[in-house]
Design an enzyme around this catalytic site. Structure first.
Site, mmCIF file in Angstrom:
data_model
loop_
_atom_site.group_PDB
_atom_site.id
_atom_site.type_symbol
_atom_site.label_atom_id
_atom_site.label_comp_id
_atom_site.label_asym_id
_atom_site.label_seq_id
_atom_site.Cartn_x
_atom_site.Cartn_y
_atom_site.Cartn_z
ATOM 1 N N PRO A 133 0.842 -1.193 0.000
ATOM 2 C CA PRO A 133 0.000 0.000 0.000
ATOM 3 C C PRO A 133 0.882 1.251 0.000
ATOM 4 O O PRO A 133 1.788 1.361 0.818
ATOM 5 C CB PRO A 133 -0.771 -0.111 1.319
ATOM 6 C CG PRO A 133 -0.488 -1.468 1.861
ATOM 7 C CD PRO A 133 0.768 -1.951 1.243
ATOM 8 N N CYS A 134 0.667 2.129 -0.955
ATOM 9 C CA CYS A 134 1.505 3.335 -1.052
ATOM 10 C C CYS A 134 0.590 4.554 -1.104
ATOM 11 O O CYS A 134 0.540 5.240 -2.124
ATOM 12 C CB CYS A 134 2.356 3.311 -2.314
ATOM 13 S SG CYS A 134 3.407 1.883 -2.471
ATOM 14 N N GLN A 135 -0.145 4.798 -0.049
ATOM 15 C CA GLN A 135 -1.101 5.914 -0.089
ATOM 16 C C GLN A 135 -0.410 7.254 -0.175
ATOM 17 O O GLN A 135 -0.651 8.044 -1.058
ATOM 18 C CB GLN A 135 -2.037 5.905 1.126
ATOM 19 C CG GLN A 135 -3.189 4.966 0.983
ATOM 20 C CD GLN A 135 -2.807 3.569 1.444
ATOM 21 O OE1 GLN A 135 -1.684 3.360 1.900
ATOM 22 N NE2 GLN A 135 -3.723 2.630 1.328
ATOM 23 N N PHE A 154 3.209 9.007 -0.343
ATOM 24 C CA PHE A 154 4.662 9.041 -0.362
ATOM 25 C C PHE A 154 5.114 10.424 0.069
ATOM 26 O O PHE A 154 4.542 11.423 -0.366
ATOM 27 C CB PHE A 154 5.171 8.812 -1.783
ATOM 28 C CG PHE A 154 5.252 7.365 -2.150
ATOM 29 C CD1 PHE A 154 6.274 6.580 -1.642
ATOM 30 C CD2 PHE A 154 4.328 6.794 -2.998
ATOM 31 C CE1 PHE A 154 6.371 5.236 -1.983
ATOM 32 C CE2 PHE A 154 4.418 5.469 -3.344
ATOM 33 C CZ PHE A 154 5.436 4.684 -2.835
#
Ligand SMILES: C[S@@+](CC[C@H](N)C(=O)[O-])C[C@H]1O[C@@H](n2cnc3c(N)ncnc32)[C@H](O)[C@@H]1O
Length: 345
Positions: A81-83, A85
């Site tokens: 999950p890379c909501q 950065f």
């Protein structure tokens, strides 16, 4: 006998992505996720794989290697999950929000697989005006990989859904991965996907009442001995009467003015279009309805739209099952990618 290339799936959820790899002839050894229900589904559908419930925020590749005894791996796949950065200059910085992405990078660094595949939301490629994408590429190039990325549309590959996902693929030895071309020009419609499933709930394991009504249904039934996860949602009388006013493929705009604002989101009161692929299946927001019945799709109907075979049975509560389905990479899309990846091993 030639042994199959091996895979570990990080942030595996129920394992839609790795299921596609199994179908393409890989051996999935391990899936890791901190969500117990998803791991239960993963283990029961990935027969030879081990599922580990672990927090990848804290668990290191060394810990996992010690725990499992896995020392070598051909392919690492996963969708961290890379909501949010955080970016400093032209780089992703190591703060809490990026930690899960960094965890994926650390597994690639530790195991040095021949290929890795990282999946994410499509807007990752435009985040920070492309800085996030460039930074991801650099992080893996530093580890010796040639990295390419592409946003793919699932319906181009035989999935009855217009779902877009970004994929980063890294290969060794300067062999640049070439993404597969679309496999179909005739996208599969929602009707072709689910028209053989009944309006009402059926008990798990119930026999099919009709023959498959499309090639897709034939394919997706496979060797299944019956229907599972087909429990309908009973809506309030008000909901049923409002959605009954929306035609096949319609939305809130088809409602009389006074009813349009009964749900305060634009996606509300949307029906599938029987003649087109579905819009992106979500994790159970209950705003998207069946093209014909006055209810939301069941877990099985959603799974069909995601291209999970009927033999893939979801465990846990109904809410949890919807989330497992909605989070997944469509297995048929994953299989097309996996077959291509096999050529690079
Ligand atoms: C997009 S889903 C992955 C879907 C999967 N690739 C599939 O195809 O079915 C992301 C997963 O990351 C897991 N996750 C989120 N934070 C995590 C953490 N700290 N440690 C381990 N897993 C985590 C979630 O539980 C979720 O299942």
């Amino acid at each position: 006998m030639k042994s199959k290339p091996t895979v570990i799936d990080l942030f595996c959820g129920c394992g839609g992505l790795s299921y596609g790899f199994i179908e393409a002839g890989f051996e999935v050894l391990l899936g890791i996720d901190h969500w117990k229900d998803a791991i239960s589904t993963f283990e029961s559908t990935h027969k030879n794989a081990k599922g580990i419930v672990a927090n990848l925020f804290t668990e290191t590749p060394k810990d996992i290697s010690k725990l499992t005894g896995i020392k070598d791996i051909d392919v690492i796949i996963g969708g961290p999950p890379c909501q949010g950065f955080s970016i400093a200059g032209k780089r992703i910085i190591d703060d809490e929000r990026n930690q899960l992405y960094k965890s994926f990078v650390s597994f690639v660094k530790y195991y040095q697989p021949k290929v890795f595949l990282m999946e994410n939301v499509p807007n990752i490629v435009s985040m920070g005006k492309g800085i996030v994408k460039d930074s991801i590429i650099k992080d893996f190039e530093k580890l010796g990989y040639t990295v390419v990325y592409k946003v793919l549309l699932a319906s181009d590959y035989g999935v009855p859904q217009n779902r877009r996902r970004a994929f980063f693929v890294g290969t060794k030895n300067n062999k640049e991965f070439v993404f597969p071309e679309p496999t179909t020009e005739n996208p599969i419609s929602a009707k072709e996907a689910i028209s053989d499933l009944s309006e009402n709930s059926v008990k798990d394991g119930s026999k099919y009442k009709t023959e498959p009504k499309s090639e897709y249904q034939k394919l997706i039934r496979g060797k299944s001995d019956g229907i599972y996860n087909h429990e309908i949602t009973i809506h309030s009388e008000q909901t049923t009467s409002i959605i009954s006013l929306v035609p096949d493929g319609g939305n809130y705009k088809d409602l009389p003015e006074e009813l349009r604002k009964t749900r305060n989101v634009n996606i509300a009161w949307t029906r599938l279009n029987s003649k087109k692929p579905s819009f992106t299946i979500d994790t159970g927001h209950r705003h998207h309805f069946h093209y014909k019945y006055n209810r939301v799709p069941t877990v099985r109907e959603s799974a069909r739209i995601q291209s999970f075979p009927d033999t893939f049975i979801f465990l846990g509560s109904k809410t949890s099952q919807y989330k497992q389905v909605g989070n997944a990479v469509p297995p048929i899309l994953a299989e097309v990618l996996a077959k291509e990846i096999k050529k690079y091993i």
